[in-house]
Design an enzyme around this catalytic site. Structure first.
Site, PDB file in Angstrom:
ATOM      1  N   ARG A  16       0.809  -1.183  -0.124  1.00  0.00           N
ATOM      2  CA  ARG A  16       0.085   0.032  -0.067  1.00  0.00           C
ATOM      3  C   ARG A  16       0.735   1.193   0.113  1.00  0.00           C
ATOM      4  NH1 ARG A  16      -4.034  -1.032   4.624  1.00  0.00           N
ATOM      5  NH2 ARG A  16      -2.584  -2.655   5.113  1.00  0.00           N
ATOM      6  N   GLN A  75      12.630 -14.887   5.816  1.00  0.00           N
ATOM      7  CA  GLN A  75      11.429 -15.627   5.423  1.00  0.00           C
ATOM      8  C   GLN A  75      11.115 -15.257   3.963  1.00  0.00           C
ATOM      9  OE1 GLN A  75       7.693 -13.425   7.038  1.00  0.00           O
ATOM     10  NE2 GLN A  75       6.801 -15.667   7.206  1.00  0.00           N
ATOM     11  N   GLY A  80       2.550 -15.727   6.989  1.00  0.00           N
ATOM     12  CA  GLY A  80       1.884 -15.083   8.348  1.00  0.00           C
ATOM     13  C   GLY A  80       2.615 -14.844   9.454  1.00  0.00           C
ATOM     14  N   GLU A 157      -8.888 -12.566  14.279  1.00  0.00           N
ATOM     15  CA  GLU A 157      -8.958 -11.556  13.477  1.00  0.00           C
ATOM     16  C   GLU A 157     -10.155 -10.999  12.812  1.00  0.00           C
ATOM     17  OE1 GLU A 157      -5.654 -10.120  12.371  1.00  0.00           O
ATOM     18  OE2 GLU A 157      -5.385 -11.279  14.228  1.00  0.00           O
ATOM     19  N   ARG A 336      29.471  23.296   0.770  1.00  0.00           N
ATOM     20  CA  ARG A 336      29.431  22.073   0.094  1.00  0.00           C
ATOM     21  C   ARG A 336      30.404  21.174   1.229  1.00  0.00           C
ATOM     22  NH1 ARG A 336      31.031  23.154  -5.684  1.00  0.00           N
ATOM     23  NH2 ARG A 336      31.120  20.895  -5.512  1.00  0.00           N
ATOM     24  N   LYS A 354      33.662  24.849  -1.091  1.00  0.00           N
ATOM     25  CA  LYS A 354      33.649  23.470  -1.205  1.00  0.00           C
ATOM     26  C   LYS A 354      35.063  23.150  -0.640  1.00  0.00           C
ATOM     27  CE  LYS A 354      35.503  21.091  -4.179  1.00  0.00           C
ATOM     28  NZ  LYS A 354      36.000  20.488  -5.145  1.00  0.00           N
ATOM     29  N   ASN A 389      39.477  26.125  -9.974  1.00  0.00           N
ATOM     30  CA  ASN A 389      40.268  25.278  -9.195  1.00  0.00           C
ATOM     31  C   ASN A 389      40.248  23.962 -10.286  1.00  0.00           C
ATOM     32  OD1 ASN A 389      37.314  24.971  -8.883  1.00  0.00           O
ATOM     33  ND2 ASN A 389      37.464  23.453  -7.098  1.00  0.00           N
ATOM     34  N   TYR A 390      39.485  24.036 -11.154  1.00  0.00           N
ATOM     35  CA  TYR A 390      39.460  22.809 -12.014  1.00  0.00           C
ATOM     36  C   TYR A 390      39.993  23.007 -13.520  1.00  0.00           C
ATOM     37  CZ  TYR A 390      36.828  18.648 -13.907  1.00  0.00           C
ATOM     38  OH  TYR A 390      36.696  17.421 -14.557  1.00  0.00           O
ATOM     39  N   SER A 408      37.734  43.079  -5.461  1.00  0.00           N
ATOM     40  CA  SER A 408      36.797  42.498  -6.103  1.00  0.00           C
ATOM     41  C   SER A 408      36.936  41.990  -7.472  1.00  0.00           C
ATOM     42  CB  SER A 408      35.605  43.623  -6.330  1.00  0.00           C
ATOM     43  OG  SER A 408      35.196  43.950  -5.084  1.00  0.00           O
TER      44      SER A 408
HETATM   45  C1  UD1 Z   1      -1.525  -8.419  12.912  1.00  0.00           C
HETATM   46  C2  UD1 Z   1      -2.259  -9.108  13.922  1.00  0.00           C
HETATM   47  C3  UD1 Z   1      -3.437  -8.516  14.427  1.00  0.00           C
HETATM   48  C4  UD1 Z   1      -2.920  -7.230  15.149  1.00  0.00           C
HETATM   49  C5  UD1 Z   1      -2.067  -6.297  13.984  1.00  0.00           C
HETATM   50  C6  UD1 Z   1      -1.776  -5.084  14.608  1.00  0.00           C
HETATM   51  C7  UD1 Z   1      -1.936 -11.500  13.141  1.00  0.00           C
HETATM   52  C8  UD1 Z   1      -2.359 -12.791  12.540  1.00  0.00           C
HETATM   53  N1  UD1 Z   1      -2.669 -10.409  13.374  1.00  0.00           N
HETATM   54  O1  UD1 Z   1      -2.438  -8.288  11.939  1.00  0.00           O
HETATM   55  O2  UD1 Z   1      -4.086  -9.400  15.287  1.00  0.00           O
HETATM   56  O3  UD1 Z   1      -4.341  -6.513  15.480  1.00  0.00           O
HETATM   57  O4  UD1 Z   1      -0.971  -7.203  13.544  1.00  0.00           O
HETATM   58  O5  UD1 Z   1      -1.170  -4.326  13.784  1.00  0.00           O
HETATM   59  O6  UD1 Z   1      -0.804 -11.551  13.461  1.00  0.00           O
HETATM   60  N2  UD1 Z   1       4.897  -9.939   8.560  1.00  0.00           N
HETATM   61  C9  UD1 Z   1       5.792 -10.790   8.060  1.00  0.00           C
HETATM   62  N3  UD1 Z   1       5.879 -12.183   7.510  1.00  0.00           N
HETATM   63  C10 UD1 Z   1       4.579 -12.424   7.338  1.00  0.00           C
HETATM   64  C11 UD1 Z   1       3.573 -11.667   7.531  1.00  0.00           C
HETATM   65  C12 UD1 Z   1       3.838 -10.425   8.108  1.00  0.00           C
HETATM   66  O7  UD1 Z   1       7.005 -10.231   8.253  1.00  0.00           O
HETATM   67  O8  UD1 Z   1       4.478 -13.517   6.770  1.00  0.00           O
HETATM   68  C13 UD1 Z   1       5.106  -8.581   9.285  1.00  0.00           C
HETATM   69  C14 UD1 Z   1       4.695  -7.564   8.134  1.00  0.00           C
HETATM   70  O9  UD1 Z   1       5.830  -7.096   7.444  1.00  0.00           O
HETATM   71  C15 UD1 Z   1       4.297  -6.635   9.535  1.00  0.00           C
HETATM   72  C16 UD1 Z   1       3.887  -7.482  10.600  1.00  0.00           C
HETATM   73  O10 UD1 Z   1       4.447  -8.621  10.331  1.00  0.00           O
HETATM   74  O11 UD1 Z   1       5.482  -5.810   9.705  1.00  0.00           O
HETATM   75  C17 UD1 Z   1       2.484  -7.394  10.825  1.00  0.00           C
HETATM   76  O12 UD1 Z   1       1.913  -8.109   9.898  1.00  0.00           O
HETATM   77  P1  UD1 Z   1       0.336  -7.716   8.998  1.00  0.00           P
HETATM   78  O13 UD1 Z   1       0.067  -8.586   7.869  1.00  0.00           O
HETATM   79  O14 UD1 Z   1       0.369  -6.150   8.782  1.00  0.00           O
HETATM   80  O15 UD1 Z   1      -0.471  -8.001  10.172  1.00  0.00           O
HETATM   81  P2  UD1 Z   1      -2.054  -7.667  10.441  1.00  0.00           P
HETATM   82  O16 UD1 Z   1      -2.796  -8.213   9.495  1.00  0.00           O
HETATM   83  O17 UD1 Z   1      -2.026  -6.170  10.441  1.00  0.00           O
END
Ligand code: UD1
Ligand code: CA
Length: 459
Positions: A16, A75, A80, A157, A336, A354, A389-390, A408
């Site tokens: 986003r 990762q 997740g 969630e 600079r 500079k 200078n250059y 001047s």
């Molecule tokens: C998560 C929580 C939600 C909470 C919210 C707060 C879970 C399932 N849900 O949701 O309950 O209210 O945060 O902001 O945890 N990230 C990774 N790897 C992944 C997924 C995410 O590194 O596979 C990182 C993202 O880059 C981010 C953070 O984890 O910095 C949170 O991930 P995001 O997908 O924004 O979680 P939410 O859906 O907002």
């Protein structure tokens, strides 16, 4: 004392943001976003930190390259938050007993809140403590489901929640303190049987409850601290909050800001008392500004050291330079990188410099270019002076010794040295060294043709 490790989740792209750069590397008041939660965790007392990286991991690694207390877990697929923590587990310090988990995109979290939460977690003996906030509009967040005794039964969630659960306004902030041994087992057993098909870290909480372990909530005092950054509007908002915290600290330590909302100071900049910053003043990098300085409107000071009583007038840009006491710069001057100005130096209107060294009390008051020059004490540089200078291939130095007066419109064709106490006549192009105590003059003698205008008019 029990050892605490932090895990900071930062593998996501942050689509986003509509950016070529991953979300957590966007700068906020100086450093990239991710530096803020990492710094807060260390300030709160964690011993080491594992960053979970994925998209553009090399950028995150490069930023923290010199930190021995930060390690990285990759990762490669974002399956997740639970999966992300699972990836981090092998990197955790062997002897840490508590894990603090937070997100790289919540830069407003403070060290004070994290420290307080860690203390509450240790005192309660809970297996899991989850930070919560009560929001007027909880949309999008995981909801906190509690049981009679006030402990947390689970986190649901938005996408998995029933209408009844959606009505709950207490939300998961995404910050957790978790017993390490319990966490090891819990993340190994997560599944992705939910609306998003993701491994949810929040399911760790349900697992604790299922095993008869206590899961506590830690309500954050100020919900602003948990706001995440998802788009550029929120990025700007977070920047505003962080800058206002920086400005507040500076003002409380004795710095005057005529309009603090219009002053932009990076994290880590130091400013002495009784210094005044006018609207539009921007101070970045590792700049240090002394006491009683006056930093004018619309100025940019980037990685500079200013001693006391320095005046920087409107529209001036200073980069990677050192400026000693009571120097006066601008308006509309440009240093600079690589300038070293001694006490009482004056660099005036439309002067660009500079890589110069300029001695005590020397002045270049107007319309001048000084590059690759060593200028002694009490030297006057006249209006329109240029160091050439250059030569198109190499840069050469101009040396002007103490007490020289440059008239001047003088050009110094470098390399060239002017001995002390000499005078360079206005309009001179200096191509040879000038001995001390001399007059150098190089200009075509003036010819006056009397009556010329009248003769022309009469044909
Ligand atoms: C998560 C929580 C939600 C909470 C919210 C707060 C879970 C399932 N849900 O949701 O309950 O209210 O945060 O902001 O945890 N990230 C990774 N790897 C992944 C997924 C995410 O590194 O596979 C990182 C993202 O880059 C981010 C953070 O984890 O910095 C949170 O991930 P995001 O997908 O924004 O979680 P939410 O859906 O907002
Ligand atoms: Ca989020």
């Amino acid at each position: 004392m029990a050892k605490i490790s932090a895990i900071v989740l930062a593998a996501g792209m942050g689509t986003r943001m509509k950016s070529g750069l991953i979300k957590v590397m966007h700068p906020l008041a100086g450093p990239p976003m991710i530096a803020w939660p990492v710094a807060a965790a260390f300030e709160a007392g964690v011993d080491d930190c594992v960053l979970v990286v994925g998209h553009q991991e090399e950028k995150v690694r490069a930023y923290f390259a010199e930190r021995g207390d930060i390690s990285f877990a990759v990762q490669s697929e974002q399956l997740g938050t639970g999966h992300a923590v699972r990836c981090a587990m092998p990197e955790l310090a062997a002897d840490s007993t508590t894990v603090l988990i937070l997100c790289g995109d919540t830069p407003l979290i403070t060290a004070r809140t994290l420290r307080d939460m860690l203390q509450a977690h240790a005192a309660s003996g809970a297996a899991v403590t989850v930070m919560t906030a009560v929001l007027a509009d909880p949309y999008g967040y995981g909801r906190i489901v509690k049981v009679q005794d006030g402990s947390v039964a689970g986190i649901v969630e938005e996408k998995d929640a029933s209408a009844e659960v959606r009505g709950i306004r207490e939300v998961n902030a995404g910050v957790y303190c978790i017993n390490r041994e319990f966490l090891e087992g819990a993340v190994a057993h997560l599944d992705n049987d939910n609306a998003q098909g993701e491994y949810y870290l929040t399911d760790v909480v349900c697992r604790a409850t299922f095993h008869g372990l206590r899961c506590a909530s830690y309500p954050v005092a100020d919900a602003e601290e948990i706001t995440g950054v998802n788009d550029r509007v929120q990025l700007a908002e977070a920047g505003r909050v962080l800058r206002s915290r920086i400005n507040r600290e500076l003002m409380l330590s004795g710095v005057t800001m005529v309009d603090p909302q219009a002053v932009y100071v990076d994290r880590g900049v130091r400013i002495g008392r009784d210094t005044v910053l006018h609207p539009g003043a921007t101070v970045t990098g590792d700049s240090v500004i002394g006491e009683r300085c006056d930093i004018g409107q619309g100025t940019l000071i980037s990685s500079c050291i200013l001693s006391d009583d320095v005046v920087v007038k409107a529209g001036t840009v200073l980069e990677q330079s050192t400026i000693r006491d009571a120097a006066v710069l601008g308006p509309m001057a440009h240093l600079r990188p690589g300038c070293e100005l001694a006490a009482g130096v004056k660099i005036g209107n439309f002067v660009e410099a500079k890589k110069i060294v300029m001695g005590e009390g020397s002045k270049a008051s107007h319309l001048t270019y000084l590059g690759d020059a060593t200028i002694g004490k009490h030297v006057n540089i006249g209006c329109g002076t240029i160091t050439c200078n250059y030569d198109g291939v190499k840069k050469h130095r101009t040396v002007i010794e103490d007490d020289v007066f440059v008239g001047s419109d003088v050009q110094f064709v470098a390399p060239v040295t002017v001995g002390r106490n000499s005078l360079i006549a206005a309009g001179t192009t200096v191509t040879m060294d000038v001995p001390p105590d001399s007059l150098a003059i190089a200009r075509a003698p003036q010819v006056n043709k009397e009556g010329w205008k009248l003769r022309k008019a009469n044909g």
